[in-house]
Design a protein around this motif. Structure first.
Motif, PDB file in Angstrom:
ATOM      1  N   MET A  12     -38.969  15.026 -24.371  1.00 41.53           N
ATOM      2  CA  MET A  12     -38.789  16.310 -23.688  1.00 41.53           C
ATOM      3  C   MET A  12     -37.440  16.932 -24.097  1.00 41.53           C
ATOM      4  O   MET A  12     -36.393  16.297 -23.948  1.00 41.53           O
ATOM      5  CB  MET A  12     -38.820  16.134 -22.168  1.00 41.53           C
ATOM      6  N   THR A  13     -37.505  18.154 -24.594  1.00 41.82           N
ATOM      7  CA  THR A  13     -36.293  18.818 -25.077  1.00 41.82           C
ATOM      8  C   THR A  13     -35.758  19.844 -24.093  1.00 41.82           C
ATOM      9  O   THR A  13     -34.556  20.011 -23.950  1.00 41.82           O
ATOM     10  CB  THR A  13     -36.585  19.508 -26.432  1.00 41.82           C
ATOM     11  N   CYS A  14     -36.639  20.576 -23.445  1.00 41.81           N
ATOM     12  CA  CYS A  14     -36.169  21.568 -22.471  1.00 41.81           C
ATOM     13  C   CYS A  14     -36.993  21.457 -21.186  1.00 41.81           C
ATOM     14  O   CYS A  14     -37.983  20.741 -21.126  1.00 41.81           O
ATOM     15  CB  CYS A  14     -36.215  22.986 -23.052  1.00 41.81           C
ATOM     16  N   ALA A  15     -36.580  22.182 -20.183  1.00 40.51           N
ATOM     17  CA  ALA A  15     -37.230  22.058 -18.873  1.00 40.51           C
ATOM     18  C   ALA A  15     -38.700  22.444 -18.918  1.00 40.51           C
ATOM     19  O   ALA A  15     -39.508  21.931 -18.137  1.00 40.51           O
ATOM     20  CB  ALA A  15     -36.494  22.897 -17.836  1.00 40.51           C
ATOM     21  N   ALA A  16     -39.067  23.341 -19.842  1.00 43.15           N
ATOM     22  CA  ALA A  16     -40.477  23.717 -19.942  1.00 43.15           C
ATOM     23  C   ALA A  16     -41.337  22.555 -20.417  1.00 43.15           C
ATOM     24  O   ALA A  16     -42.515  22.471 -20.077  1.00 43.15           O
ATOM     25  CB  ALA A  16     -40.647  24.926 -20.852  1.00 43.15           C
ATOM     26  N   CYS A  17     -40.744  21.661 -21.198  1.00 48.92           N
ATOM     27  CA  CYS A  17     -41.475  20.436 -21.580  1.00 48.92           C
ATOM     28  C   CYS A  17     -41.874  19.666 -20.328  1.00 48.92           C
ATOM     29  O   CYS A  17     -42.992  19.148 -20.239  1.00 48.92           O
ATOM     30  CB  CYS A  17     -40.610  19.519 -22.431  1.00 48.92           C
ATOM     31  N   ALA A  18     -40.968  19.559 -19.406  1.00 50.71           N
ATOM     32  CA  ALA A  18     -41.239  18.816 -18.172  1.00 50.71           C
ATOM     33  C   ALA A  18     -42.392  19.461 -17.411  1.00 50.71           C
ATOM     34  O   ALA A  18     -43.256  18.768 -16.869  1.00 50.71           O
ATOM     35  CB  ALA A  18     -39.980  18.760 -17.313  1.00 50.71           C
ATOM     36  N   ASN A  19     -42.411  20.791 -17.398  1.00 50.58           N
ATOM     37  CA  ASN A  19     -43.523  21.485 -16.741  1.00 50.58           C
ATOM     38  C   ASN A  19     -44.848  21.211 -17.436  1.00 50.58           C
ATOM     39  O   ASN A  19     -45.881  21.079 -16.784  1.00 50.58           O
ATOM     40  CB  ASN A  19     -43.264  22.990 -16.707  1.00 50.58           C
ATOM     41  N   ARG A  20     -44.819  21.148 -18.765  1.00 48.66           N
ATOM     42  CA  ARG A  20     -46.056  20.856 -19.504  1.00 48.66           C
ATOM     43  C   ARG A  20     -46.597  19.488 -19.130  1.00 48.66           C
ATOM     44  O   ARG A  20     -47.800  19.318 -18.915  1.00 48.66           O
ATOM     45  CB  ARG A  20     -45.786  20.888 -21.012  1.00 48.66           C
ATOM     46  N   VAL A  21     -45.720  18.519 -19.090  1.00 48.18           N
ATOM     47  CA  VAL A  21     -46.146  17.157 -18.759  1.00 48.18           C
ATOM     48  C   VAL A  21     -46.690  17.114 -17.331  1.00 48.18           C
ATOM     49  O   VAL A  21     -47.761  16.565 -17.063  1.00 48.18           O
ATOM     50  CB  VAL A  21     -44.972  16.166 -18.928  1.00 48.18           C
ATOM     51  N   GLY A  65     -47.768  15.477 -27.105  1.00 44.02           N
ATOM     52  CA  GLY A  65     -46.520  15.336 -27.843  1.00 44.02           C
ATOM     53  C   GLY A  65     -45.360  14.624 -27.169  1.00 44.02           C
ATOM     54  O   GLY A  65     -44.234  14.657 -27.671  1.00 44.02           O
ATOM     55  N   TYR A  66     -45.643  13.969 -26.044  1.00 42.76           N
ATOM     56  CA  TYR A  66     -44.562  13.260 -25.351  1.00 42.76           C
ATOM     57  C   TYR A  66     -44.984  11.811 -25.134  1.00 42.76           C
ATOM     58  O   TYR A  66     -46.168  11.487 -25.155  1.00 42.76           O
ATOM     59  CB  TYR A  66     -44.252  13.933 -24.011  1.00 42.76           C
ATOM     60  N   THR A  67     -43.988  10.966 -24.902  1.00 43.17           N
ATOM     61  CA  THR A  67     -44.270   9.541 -24.771  1.00 43.17           C
ATOM     62  C   THR A  67     -43.922   9.045 -23.373  1.00 43.17           C
ATOM     63  O   THR A  67     -42.786   9.201 -22.916  1.00 43.17           O
ATOM     64  CB  THR A  67     -43.449   8.744 -25.810  1.00 43.17           C
TER      65      THR A  67
HETATM   66 MO1  9UX Z   1     -38.804  23.954 -24.677  1.00 39.28          MO
HETATM   67 MO2  9UX Z   1     -40.542  21.670 -24.885  1.00 39.28          MO
HETATM   68  O1  9UX Z   1     -38.524  25.534 -25.774  1.00 39.28           O
HETATM   69  O2  9UX Z   1     -42.209  21.431 -25.793  1.00 39.28           O
HETATM   70  S1  9UX Z   1     -40.995  23.632 -23.997  1.00 39.28           S
HETATM   71  S2  9UX Z   1     -38.701  22.266 -26.151  1.00 39.28           S
END
Ligand code: 9UX
Length: 72
Positions: A12-21, A65-67
């Motif tokens: 996870m790179t940014c907070a939106a990654c966390a929302n995706r998961v 895309g996350y582990t």
């Molecule tokens: Mo943030 Mo994460 O731009 O897939 S949503 S890196």
């Protein structure tokens, strides 16, 4: 009857990654509540073990895309 699984998350790179998961987990059959902490890189999931397993959660999140690694 619900079990609780705790995971460490990598990728996870940014907070939106966390929302995706979190959204992905919450859409899965058998999961009643999933919450992801971006800062701690953890997920906490309440689920019905008759309908879903930690292995299936790991595989579903790998596909986006996350582990996940289940805490022991
Ligand atoms: Mo943030 Mo994460 O731009 O897939 S949503 S890196």
């Amino acid at each position: 009857v619900h079990d609780k699984a705790e995971f460490d998350i990598s990728g996870m790179t940014c907070a939106a990654c966390a929302n995706r998961v979190e959204k992905k987990l919450n859409k899965m059959q058998g999961i009643s509540e999933a919450s992801v902490n971006f800062a701690l890189e953890t997920a906490s999931v309440e689920y019905n073990p008759h309908n879903v397993s930690p292995r299936e959660m790991i595989d579903a999140i790998d596909k986006i895309g996350y582990t996940l690694q289940e805490k022991t």
